[in-house]
Structure formats: structure tokens, C-alpha cells
Design a protein around this motif. Structure first.
Motif, PDB file in Angstrom:
ATOM      1  N   VAL A   1     -11.311 -24.621 -14.196  1.00 38.17           N
ATOM      2  CA  VAL A   1     -10.547 -24.007 -13.106  1.00 38.17           C
ATOM      3  C   VAL A   1     -10.193 -25.006 -12.016  1.00 38.17           C
ATOM      4  O   VAL A   1      -9.619 -24.631 -10.993  1.00 38.17           O
ATOM      5  N   ALA A   2     -10.492 -26.291 -12.229  1.00 39.30           N
ATOM      6  CA  ALA A   2     -10.339 -27.289 -11.169  1.00 39.30           C
ATOM      7  C   ALA A   2      -8.893 -27.448 -10.720  1.00 39.30           C
ATOM      8  O   ALA A   2      -8.612 -27.667  -9.538  1.00 39.30           O
ATOM      9  N   GLN A   3      -7.965 -27.358 -11.646  1.00 37.50           N
ATOM     10  CA  GLN A   3      -6.572 -27.665 -11.311  1.00 37.50           C
ATOM     11  C   GLN A   3      -5.673 -26.435 -11.302  1.00 37.50           C
ATOM     12  O   GLN A   3      -4.451 -26.550 -11.426  1.00 37.50           O
ATOM     13  N   LEU A   4      -6.255 -25.252 -11.153  1.00 39.68           N
ATOM     14  CA  LEU A   4      -5.447 -24.039 -11.047  1.00 39.68           C
ATOM     15  C   LEU A   4      -4.596 -24.076  -9.779  1.00 39.68           C
ATOM     16  O   LEU A   4      -4.977 -24.676  -8.764  1.00 39.68           O
ATOM     17  N   ASP A   5      -3.453 -23.398  -9.813  1.00 35.53           N
ATOM     18  CA  ASP A   5      -2.649 -23.285  -8.601  1.00 35.53           C
ATOM     19  C   ASP A   5      -3.282 -22.248  -7.671  1.00 35.53           C
ATOM     20  O   ASP A   5      -4.275 -21.595  -8.017  1.00 35.53           O
ATOM     21  N   ALA A   6      -2.704 -22.090  -6.483  1.00 37.93           N
ATOM     22  CA  ALA A   6      -3.299 -21.213  -5.461  1.00 37.93           C
ATOM     23  C   ALA A   6      -3.409 -19.774  -5.960  1.00 37.93           C
ATOM     24  O   ALA A   6      -4.402 -19.081  -5.695  1.00 37.93           O
ATOM     25  N   ARG A   7      -2.405 -19.300  -6.695  1.00 37.32           N
ATOM     26  CA  ARG A   7      -2.437 -17.925  -7.194  1.00 37.32           C
ATOM     27  C   ARG A   7      -3.543 -17.733  -8.220  1.00 37.32           C
ATOM     28  O   ARG A   7      -4.259 -16.730  -8.208  1.00 37.32           O
TER      29      ARG A   7
END
Length: 251
Positions: free
Chosen positions: A75-81
Motif C-alpha cells: 500500500v506504500a504507493q497508493l494514491d490519496a483516494r
């Protein structure tokens, strides 16, 4: 032999802040494992990066590099949403300043995380809110507003709000920092009771006595996790008992 997968696994995690022409390394090559049912205390001097680490664990802020796996999913590089969706479903956050909304009642504050979930009926929300308020001993104050409560009572409400969505982990950032000793002890006892019933907890604290009451202590210094012997040696060498206000590293 198959090892049980950790709830949280961090590998090589770093966080760099850029302001004007300055680059600040708040976290460097952090590795951390938290299993379901753990109670972990993260401690260290002011400016060592512990609150920055908690913000990343809580998906309030993205890492600059490295791997963050939650339930085995990166989940490190997920976007804000994407971070908001997982945060609402998997993570409960307890803040030092309570962060209750002044013009909402206790029950309305606690219900907030559930109002963003699809398919949850009003009756289900009402029932779950009452359950967690009973758990923290605040059901008798459900019609009151934050301004009508003591600091200790407000933090209990904040704990209830963090619990209402049945999160996989509770993250507490200096949960006793704004409380006197009596109320701080009361909140600490509540966290211990939650852990005893199976809640996974990760708490940032500068209070060594509270840290020792956790199941495991993680020491941080200059944006890195260090073992206890290294921490104590460097603490004496650098006299880090004095807040490191000039370090440039996030709390």
C-alpha cells in the motif's frame, strides 16, 4: 514450516521532505513488523521521526520509497483516494489533540467513520456506536458535546471513534500527551484493556513508563529504528534527553 503473515511489514521505508532547496530525510531504511494482536510502543527523542512513521502507517502520508505491506498487500504507493479507502476500513487513529468536531455530539463524532461506508444502515451505525461507547465507558455522555467533556473523556470518545469501524489496528499518536497524570493513566489502562481483548495497537509516546507497558518497544533515533543498546549508547553520547529542536527531522 509456514510462518503466519504479519499484519504490517515495512522494508527499506524512507521519507524525504522537500522545502525550497532543502531536503530533509525524516525516515531512512526503516524495517518493522507488526503482527495481529501486538502492542508496540514507538519511542525516541523529539524530532526522531516517530510521528512521521505513524502517519505513514496510518496512510495519512505516503512514503518516499520502500515497501509497506498491510495484510500482505503493498500500500506504500497508493494514491490519496486508495489510501483513504483502506484507512477508513482497516485503521483507527487516536490523536494527541483528540480531533473531535466541536459542533457534533459524542455519538455523532463516533459515528463519523461509518457514515463514509456504503451499505451501512442508520440502525447498524447507532448500535455500533453504542457498543463502542459502552466499551470506553462514555455511553452516558453520548448526547454531550466535546466542550462539555474533560480531556480524559474526550480522549475516550476519540478511542471509541477509532474503534467503531472494527479496524485491523489502532494507531495512537501520544494519546496521553494532552492529559494530566490521572487522565493519562486512565487512557493507558483503557488501551491495555483493549489489547487484552485482542486489539492490535501501535503507540507513539515520549513517556518511557507508558512505553514499557507495551508488549514491545521500538526505539527511534535520527529517522532510523535502532536496538536498545545502540539507543542508550547514543542517548548518552548525544544527550538526547534534551529535545532535538534543531535536527530538522519530523517528530
Amino acid at each position: 514450516m509456514n510462518e503466519t503473515a504479519p499484519l504490517i511489514q515495512l522494508e527499506g521505508l524512507s521519507k524525504v521532505f522537500h522545502t525550497d532547496e532543502m531536503e530533509t530525510h525524516a525516515l531512512s531504511d526503516v524495517a518493522l513488523r507488526i503482527d495481529a494482536g501486538d502492542f508496540v510502543a514507538i519511542t525516541g527523542p523529539s524530532g526522531c521521526g516517530k510521528s512521521t512513521l505513524l502517519s505513514i502507517l496510518g496512510l495519512l502520508d505516503p512514503a518516499s520509497s520502500g515497501r509497506y505491506a498491510l495484510h500482505g498487500k503493498d500500500v506504500a504507493q497508493l494514491d490519496a483516494r486508495g489510501r483513504a479507502r483502506i484507512r477508513n476500513g482497516q485503521i483507527g487513529f487516536i490523536f494527541q489533540a483528540f480531533n473531535l468536531i466541536a459542533d457534533l455530539s459524542v455519538e455523532e463524532n463516533v459515528a463519523l467513520p461509518l457514515t463514509y461506508r456504503e451499505g451501512t444502515s442508520r440502525e447498524d451505525i447507532r448500535q455500533r456506536v453504542r457498543e463502542v461507547l459502552e466499551l470506553v465507558g462514555m455511553v452516558h455522555r453520548q448526547r454531550h458535546y466535546p466542550g462539555q467533556l474533560s480531556g480524559g473523556q474526550q480522549q475516550r470518545v476519540a478511542v471509541a471513534r477509532a474503534l467503531v469501524g472494527n479496524p485491523a489496528i489502532l494507531l495512537a499518536d501520544e494519546p496521553t500527551g494532552n492529559l494530566d497524570s490521572r487522565n493519562g493513566e486512565s487512557v493507558m489502562q483503557l488501551l491495555e484493556q483493549l489489547h487484552e481483548t485482542g486489539t492490535t495497537l501501535c503507540m507513539v509516546t515520549h513517556d518511557a513508563a507508558f512505553a514499557r507497558r507495551a508488549q514491545r518497544i521500538v526505539h527511534m533515533l535520527d529517522g532510523r529504528i535502532v536496538d536498545e543498546d545502540t539507543f542508550e549508547r547514543l542517548r548518552h553520547e548525544k544527550d538526547i534527553a534534551v529535545p532535538m529542536v534543531a535536527s530538522g527531522v519530523g517528530a
